[in-house]
Design a protein around this motif. Structure first.
Motif, PDB file in Angstrom:
ATOM      1  N   VAL A 332       0.868  -1.185   0.000  1.00  0.00           N
ATOM      2  CA  VAL A 332       0.000   0.000   0.000  1.00  0.00           C
ATOM      3  C   VAL A 332       0.900   1.228   0.000  1.00  0.00           C
ATOM      4  O   VAL A 332       2.122   1.130   0.112  1.00  0.00           O
ATOM      5  CB  VAL A 332      -0.930   0.045   1.244  1.00  0.00           C
ATOM      6  N   PRO A 350      -2.997   0.307  -3.867  1.00  0.00           N
ATOM      7  CA  PRO A 350      -3.998   0.919  -2.982  1.00  0.00           C
ATOM      8  C   PRO A 350      -3.326   1.942  -2.068  1.00  0.00           C
ATOM      9  O   PRO A 350      -2.191   1.742  -1.614  1.00  0.00           O
ATOM     10  CB  PRO A 350      -4.531  -0.273  -2.187  1.00  0.00           C
ATOM     11  N   CYS A 351      -4.029   3.033  -1.795  1.00  0.00           N
ATOM     12  CA  CYS A 351      -3.395   4.103  -1.027  1.00  0.00           C
ATOM     13  C   CYS A 351      -4.350   4.770  -0.052  1.00  0.00           C
ATOM     14  O   CYS A 351      -5.568   4.607  -0.128  1.00  0.00           O
ATOM     15  CB  CYS A 351      -2.810   5.153  -1.974  1.00  0.00           C
ATOM     16  N   LEU A 403      -4.368   2.535   7.228  1.00  0.00           N
ATOM     17  CA  LEU A 403      -3.407   1.691   6.525  1.00  0.00           C
ATOM     18  C   LEU A 403      -3.517   0.232   6.959  1.00  0.00           C
ATOM     19  O   LEU A 403      -3.446  -0.679   6.119  1.00  0.00           O
ATOM     20  CB  LEU A 403      -1.985   2.204   6.764  1.00  0.00           C
ATOM     21  N   LEU A 406      -6.480  -1.244   5.290  1.00  0.00           N
ATOM     22  CA  LEU A 406      -6.251  -1.428   3.854  1.00  0.00           C
ATOM     23  C   LEU A 406      -5.343  -2.626   3.590  1.00  0.00           C
ATOM     24  O   LEU A 406      -5.549  -3.373   2.628  1.00  0.00           O
ATOM     25  CB  LEU A 406      -5.627  -0.151   3.273  1.00  0.00           C
ATOM     26  N   ILE A 407      -4.352  -2.828   4.432  1.00  0.00           N
ATOM     27  CA  ILE A 407      -3.433  -3.961   4.262  1.00  0.00           C
ATOM     28  C   ILE A 407      -4.158  -5.289   4.490  1.00  0.00           C
ATOM     29  O   ILE A 407      -3.954  -6.265   3.753  1.00  0.00           O
ATOM     30  CB  ILE A 407      -2.233  -3.829   5.223  1.00  0.00           C
ATOM     31  N   ARG A 413      -8.776  -3.128  -1.105  1.00  0.00           N
ATOM     32  CA  ARG A 413      -7.716  -2.977  -2.098  1.00  0.00           C
ATOM     33  C   ARG A 413      -8.239  -3.254  -3.505  1.00  0.00           C
ATOM     34  O   ARG A 413      -7.935  -2.531  -4.450  1.00  0.00           O
ATOM     35  CB  ARG A 413      -6.546  -3.912  -1.777  1.00  0.00           C
TER      36      ARG A 413
END
Length: 465
Positions: A332, A350-351, A403, A406-407, A413
């Motif tokens: 990410v 993905p960010c 984060l 998201l991970i 993602r």
């Protein structure tokens, strides 16, 4: 190579192309190129005041040289990439690269002095066209004062182009202010699809040429023989990991703290604290810090990285190959708000997007902004595809939470990756504009595929009113 140069092996321009262009020029005697023909060269005064603008302007300069039947001479203000295209900058672009409202105050006297010097240099250069790239504060003052000076001298001044429309759509009353630009801007080269119509509705000449970011895809995929129809940049992730001795089980996070020193100093401290929190959940955490090609930024990051809480790899700016190799190796990324959000979509990384500013600037933005989102992909899709943390919400605790989610969350993602191609296709140069140019023979010689080529064509063949 995407476009073939128009020089032959002896360094002379093809006579066939000159005859072709002369036929087009005979249709109108009011184009920029026709006026320049009397002087035997095209003089372009071009100004960019920030790193992103340096990239845009350098590509435009390269395209102008490819398309012009006459030699091109440049003067103005720019960075290292513009220097490679033949510009000797009047002063370093860092001298005028200041973003914000209250952040500008400590630099205002220096910027006024640089503005005055730029105006005098432009008048002395006697350009056929003036092109300002982004940085609307400096750019619009320059164009306005130049127009006034030429009118005072009772001279027929150069055509004024501004590349990258101001974000009028983001502010209350922003569209109404477009009418005022007609006094000193002849044409705006827009990079977002909805900007052209709004400009024209307010009497301002404008053309959507496509977003400069798509040229990253065109150039890199062409060099790597990737499919030209695939709007993704394939980086060499394994090569990057091997060269930097990244363990196979490591969690790699790319950090893109910005291009201006003032935002980098503010954001990188928050990013460091975020990584300090993340290392508790990801013991093999490795960060990749992308450094903008700005000497002040390079120096600052070089000094602060010795105190970094986790292993860090520095990626210098100026090399798209290295940048996208690093991104492809990342799980990410964490970005300061800007064009980088679109770069993440090009690389399908993905960010999370973040931003902090001076507290008075933040107050002003909350009061005046009319859009729900800040990152461009979210604006284009009108959906919160990319998590955002802005102003008072932009804390290391919040960023670490976003984060981590998201991970761990495959669905989040995949949602960003699925939206990426839709976003990029909205930013491509519009086929209707290319087909309506009316210069079919010329386009067969030089396909107008990229934003910079389309922008260069519009500049050279602009008919002065």
């Amino acid at each position: 190579m995407l476009f073939k140069p128009i020089w032959n092996v002896k360094g002379e321009k093809h006579t066939g192309l000159l005859r072709l262009l002369s036929r087009h020029l005979s249709v109108s005697s009011r184009t920029v190129i026709d006026k320049a023909a009397k002087d035997g060269e095209v003089r372009v005064f071009i100004v960019s005041g920030e790193v992103s603008g340096d990239t845009i302007a350098s590509r435009l300069m390269a395209s102008l040289k490819k398309l012009s039947p006459l030699p091109i001479r440049f003067s103005g203000v720019g960075g290292s990439l513009m220097a490679k295209q033949g510009l000797t900058s009047l002063f370093p672009i860092e001298d005028i690269s200041v973003m914000g409202i209250w952040e500008l105050l400590p630099h205002i006297n220096k910027i006024r002095a640089k503005l005055k010097a730029t105006i005098e240099a432009a008048l002395l250069f006697q350009p056929h066209v003036v092109v300002t790239v982004d940085n609307k504060g400096f750019s619009f003052r320059l164009l306005k004062k130049l127009r006034v000076r030429y009118n005072q001298l009772n001279l027929d001044g150069p055509v004024h182009f501004h590349y990258v429309a101001p974000s009028f759509w983001a502010w209350k009353g922003g569209e109404a202010r477009l009418k005022g630009l007609t006094e000193f801007v002849d044409h705006v080269l827009c990079i977002l699809p909805f900007e052209e119509g709004a400009c024209r509705a307010n009497g301002l000449g404008a053309t959507f040429v496509g977003h400069p970011i798509v040229e990253d895809v065109m150039e890199l995929n062409s060099e790597r023989n990737s499919s030209p129809c695939k709007w993704k940049i394939e980086g060499k992730s394994e090569d990057f990991k091997e060269k930097n001795a990244i363990p196979s089980g490591a969690t790699v996070v790319s950090l893109l703290p910005g291009s201006r020193l003032q935002e980098v100093t503010r954001m990188l401290t928050i990013f460091a604290n975020t990584m300090d929190l993340l290392k508790e959940s990801f013991p093999e955490l490795v960060t990749v810090i992308h450094i903008a090609p700005n000497r002040h930024v390079e120096s600052y990051i070089g000094g602060i990285v010795s105190k970094w809480p986790v292993p860090a790899i520095l990626v210098p700016g100026g090399s798209p190959h290295l940048k996208y190799d690093a991104l492809s190796a990342s799980k990410v990324s964490l970005c300061t708000s800007g064009t980088v959000a679109v770069e993440m979509q090009l690389s399908q990384v993905p960010c999370v997007v973040a931003y902090r500013a001076h507290f008075l600037t933040e107050w002003f933005v909350r009061y005046k902004a009319k859009i729900r989102y800040a990152s461009l992909p979210n604006i284009l899709m009108d959906s919160a595809i990319i998590p955002e943390a802005f102003f008072h919400s932009c804390t290391h605790t919040k960023l670490a939470t976003l984060l981590t989610e998201l991970i761990h969350n495959d669905h989040l993602r995949e949602e960003q990756i699925a939206a990426a191609e839709k976003v990029i296709r909205l930013l491509l140069p519009p086929e209707r504009t290319i087909n309506n140019l009316g210069q079919q023979d010329l386009m067969l010689s030089f396909p107008i595929q990229s934003p910079s080529m389309l922008a260069a064509f519009l500049i050279l063949y602009h008919e002065k009113q």
